[in-house]
Every structure is written in C-alpha cells, then in structure tokens.
Design a protein around this motif. Structure first.
Motif, PDB file in Angstrom:
ATOM      1  N   PRO A  93       7.188   4.095  11.769  1.00 48.90           N
ATOM      2  CA  PRO A  93       5.910   4.764  11.499  1.00 48.90           C
ATOM      3  C   PRO A  93       4.708   4.051  12.114  1.00 48.90           C
ATOM      4  O   PRO A  93       3.683   4.683  12.382  1.00 48.90           O
ATOM      5  CB  PRO A  93       5.831   4.758   9.967  1.00 48.90           C
ATOM      6  CG  PRO A  93       7.250   4.698   9.508  1.00 48.90           C
ATOM      7  CD  PRO A  93       7.935   3.819  10.518  1.00 48.90           C
ATOM      8  N   SER A  94       4.821   2.745  12.343  1.00 49.89           N
ATOM      9  CA  SER A  94       3.701   2.015  12.940  1.00 49.89           C
ATOM     10  C   SER A  94       3.525   2.357  14.412  1.00 49.89           C
ATOM     11  O   SER A  94       2.467   2.109  14.992  1.00 49.89           O
ATOM     12  CB  SER A  94       3.919   0.502  12.798  1.00 49.89           C
ATOM     13  OG  SER A  94       4.925   0.047  13.692  1.00 49.89           O
ATOM     14  N   GLY A  95       4.554   2.919  15.032  1.00 48.83           N
ATOM     15  CA  GLY A  95       4.491   3.277  16.441  1.00 48.83           C
ATOM     16  C   GLY A  95       4.836   2.154  17.395  1.00 48.83           C
ATOM     17  O   GLY A  95       4.985   2.385  18.598  1.00 48.83           O
ATOM     18  N   GLU A  96       5.016   0.933  16.897  1.00 45.86           N
ATOM     19  CA  GLU A  96       5.262  -0.214  17.769  1.00 45.86           C
ATOM     20  C   GLU A  96       6.565  -0.086  18.536  1.00 45.86           C
ATOM     21  O   GLU A  96       6.652  -0.455  19.707  1.00 45.86           O
ATOM     22  CB  GLU A  96       5.273  -1.506  16.950  1.00 45.86           C
ATOM     23  CG  GLU A  96       3.930  -1.879  16.340  1.00 45.86           C
ATOM     24  CD  GLU A  96       4.005  -3.143  15.513  1.00 45.86           C
ATOM     25  OE1 GLU A  96       5.080  -3.793  15.531  1.00 45.86           O
ATOM     26  OE2 GLU A  96       3.012  -3.484  14.858  1.00 45.86           O
TER      27      GLU A  96
ATOM     28  N   ARG B 104       9.847  -8.324   9.759  1.00 45.67           N
ATOM     29  CA  ARG B 104       9.325  -7.327   8.836  1.00 45.67           C
ATOM     30  C   ARG B 104      10.293  -7.189   7.665  1.00 45.67           C
ATOM     31  O   ARG B 104      11.497  -6.990   7.866  1.00 45.67           O
ATOM     32  CB  ARG B 104       9.190  -5.986   9.567  1.00 45.67           C
ATOM     33  CG  ARG B 104       8.747  -4.842   8.683  1.00 45.67           C
ATOM     34  CD  ARG B 104       8.690  -3.566   9.477  1.00 45.67           C
ATOM     35  NE  ARG B 104       7.570  -3.554  10.384  1.00 45.67           N
ATOM     36  CZ  ARG B 104       7.470  -2.736  11.428  1.00 45.67           C
ATOM     37  NH1 ARG B 104       8.452  -1.902  11.699  1.00 45.67           N
ATOM     38  NH2 ARG B 104       6.414  -2.764  12.207  1.00 45.67           N
ATOM     39  N   PRO B 105       9.822  -7.315   6.442  1.00 41.49           N
ATOM     40  CA  PRO B 105      10.712  -7.219   5.275  1.00 41.49           C
ATOM     41  C   PRO B 105      11.509  -5.919   5.292  1.00 41.49           C
ATOM     42  O   PRO B 105      10.977  -4.851   5.602  1.00 41.49           O
ATOM     43  CB  PRO B 105       9.739  -7.260   4.094  1.00 41.49           C
ATOM     44  CG  PRO B 105       8.555  -8.004   4.608  1.00 41.49           C
ATOM     45  CD  PRO B 105       8.430  -7.593   6.054  1.00 41.49           C
TER      46      PRO B 105
ATOM     47  N   GLU C 241      12.998  -0.512   2.664  1.00 41.64           N
ATOM     48  CA  GLU C 241      12.147  -1.162   1.659  1.00 41.64           C
ATOM     49  C   GLU C 241      12.207  -2.681   1.818  1.00 41.64           C
ATOM     50  O   GLU C 241      13.244  -3.209   2.222  1.00 41.64           O
ATOM     51  CB  GLU C 241      12.637  -0.776   0.260  1.00 41.64           C
ATOM     52  CG  GLU C 241      12.419   0.671  -0.091  1.00 41.64           C
ATOM     53  CD  GLU C 241      12.900   1.003  -1.500  1.00 41.64           C
ATOM     54  OE1 GLU C 241      12.365   1.924  -2.123  1.00 41.64           O
ATOM     55  OE2 GLU C 241      13.837   0.310  -1.978  1.00 41.64           O
ATOM     56  N   PRO C 242      11.127  -3.399   1.558  1.00 45.96           N
ATOM     57  CA  PRO C 242       9.845  -2.943   1.004  1.00 45.96           C
ATOM     58  C   PRO C 242       8.812  -2.555   2.062  1.00 45.96           C
ATOM     59  O   PRO C 242       7.705  -2.164   1.715  1.00 45.96           O
ATOM     60  CB  PRO C 242       9.369  -4.155   0.233  1.00 45.96           C
ATOM     61  CG  PRO C 242       9.874  -5.310   1.049  1.00 45.96           C
ATOM     62  CD  PRO C 242      11.220  -4.877   1.560  1.00 45.96           C
ATOM     63  N   SER C 243       9.128  -2.669   3.340  1.00 47.81           N
ATOM     64  CA  SER C 243       8.142  -2.308   4.356  1.00 47.81           C
ATOM     65  C   SER C 243       7.805  -0.819   4.321  1.00 47.81           C
ATOM     66  O   SER C 243       6.656  -0.427   4.521  1.00 47.81           O
ATOM     67  CB  SER C 243       8.661  -2.689   5.747  1.00 47.81           C
ATOM     68  OG  SER C 243       8.652  -4.085   5.923  1.00 47.81           O
ATOM     69  N   PHE C 244       8.831   0.015   4.103  1.00 49.35           N
ATOM     70  CA  PHE C 244       8.630   1.457   4.016  1.00 49.35           C
ATOM     71  C   PHE C 244       9.332   1.973   2.771  1.00 49.35           C
ATOM     72  O   PHE C 244      10.255   1.334   2.260  1.00 49.35           O
ATOM     73  CB  PHE C 244       9.185   2.155   5.261  1.00 49.35           C
ATOM     74  CG  PHE C 244       8.624   1.616   6.550  1.00 49.35           C
ATOM     75  CD1 PHE C 244       7.282   1.760   6.854  1.00 49.35           C
ATOM     76  CD2 PHE C 244       9.444   0.951   7.465  1.00 49.35           C
ATOM     77  CE1 PHE C 244       6.759   1.264   8.029  1.00 49.35           C
ATOM     78  CE2 PHE C 244       8.936   0.458   8.650  1.00 49.35           C
ATOM     79  CZ  PHE C 244       7.578   0.612   8.931  1.00 49.35           C
TER      80      PHE C 244
END
Length: 221
Positions: free
Chosen positions: A107-110, A164-165, A202-205
């Motif tokens: 979702p961040s697009g990176e 990223r978690p 999860e938990p990032s998204f």
C-alpha cells in the motif's frame, strides 16, 4: 528509525545467505530480471475481449482477487494460484491475470514498480500468449508445500529490528500442469516449480499484502 528500503534489506539478506553458503544473493533472487519496457496497465477485472452473445455465459476474473487474511502462508498459496492458473482460450491477456496480484501490492507504493517487473516474469509475453492461445493452452499449479524458509529467521535477526514489522518470506513448491492441442491431438505436460513470496502482514497492515517475488525456481531456502 525509518524502515529499510528493499535495497538495504537485500544487503542484509545477502550477508545472511553468504554465511549460509547459498549460491545466490537475495536481492538478485528477489528482484528478478528488470523489465525491458513498461508493463501495460491491467484491464479492469472482469473485462472480456468482446461482447458475448446473449446465450454465451460471461467469463470474468472477479473470483481471482487475493484473500483478505493475516496468514502469510495461506496468502502466498493464493498468490501462487492466481499467477499459475490461467487459460489462453478465454479471451483475456496476461495483464488480466496479473491484475489481482498487482492490485494487492504494498500500500505504501514502495515495492509496486519492482512487483510489476517480478510478475511479468511469471506470465508469458503477449506474443507468447497468442501462440499458446492458438494451441488452447491451459495451466494450473498443484501446490506441494508453502513454508517460511529457515534462512529467513537469520535474515530477520541480522536486520536488528529494521525490517518492516510483519514482513515474511514464504517459499512455495509445486508442479505446474499444462494442457492443450498440438497438431490436432491433446497434449499435456508437467514441470516442478518453486519460488519465494515476500509479504507484509500485521502489525504493519491490517491484512497481508504482496511485496516482491523471487525469480522462478530461484527460491529462498
């Protein structure tokens, strides 16, 4: 401390895999060959090549959407099915089959540009697709296993909390089956396949999203 980019993650994973005596670097495994040209924008899910007759059932791709789940293994299995199950005789193009996976990108697009290039290597080119369509080729995957590779634990440890978690690598192994018509006769073939899916849950998204794919048959162990 800000999250690492995938290039930074690749350095960490490369060190881990070198220590584990793997023959390849993870960044090369993850990114795959670079696309030589821009991938056409996927057509809207469910779009067909022509308007069917009233008596002809409408074939759509709406049921190919990836599941909303927090289970990375179940999610990776769904990605495998979405990429490998296709039929060249239904009037769709490779970009239609890629759409479901690309729609669920980071979702961040990176990671989206890299994922577009990754997915393109899993599907035939348009020219190849048209050749396969003349032979009415269908493909499916029989998944044997999906698991978090042992080397991923070491990679997470080496990242010292900078990943990223909820980022997880899932390796999928299975058999690709194809069927079609060759010189007027039915023909079938089967070939083992394996690859690694990198997902963030999860938990990032609030649910899993696909980040990148390894090169086909160049899996993380």
């Amino acid at each position: 401390m800000r999250n690492l980019t995938w290039r930074q993650i690749a350095v960490i994973l490369g060190c881990v895999l070198t220590f584990a005596t793997l023959a390849i670097g993870v960044y090369g495994l993850v990114r795959g060959p670079e696309a030589t040209e821009a991938t056409p924008a996927p057509r809207t899910t469910g779009e067909v090549a022509s308007i069917p007759d009233a008596a002809t059932p409408v074939v759509t791709l709406e049921d190919r959407a990836l599941p909303h789940t927090t289970d990375p293994i179940a999610y990776a299995r769904a990605i495998a099915t979405s990429l490998f199950d296709w039929d060249t005789s239904l009037g769709f193009l490779p970009t239609d089959y890629a759409a479901a996976v690309l729609a669920d990108a980071d979702p961040s697009g990176e990671e989206a540009p890299g994922l577009v290039a990754d997915v393109a290597t899993y599907l035939p080119s348009v020219d190849q697709w048209l050749d396969l369509g003349a032979m009415e080729v269908r493909q499916s995957i029989e998944i044997d296993d999906a698991y978090v590779p042992e080397s991923w634990t070491a990679a997470v440890r080496q990242a010292h909390g900078h990943l990223r978690p909820g980022t997880t690598a899932v390796t999928v192994t299975g058999t690709r089956h194809r069927s079609g018509v060759w010189n007027g006769e039915s023909a079938e073939s089967s070939h083992p396949v394996s690859f690694t899916v990198f997902v963030a849950c999860e938990p990032s998204f609030d649910r899993c999203h696909v980040l990148r794919l390894s090169q086909l048959d160049n899996l993380l162990r």
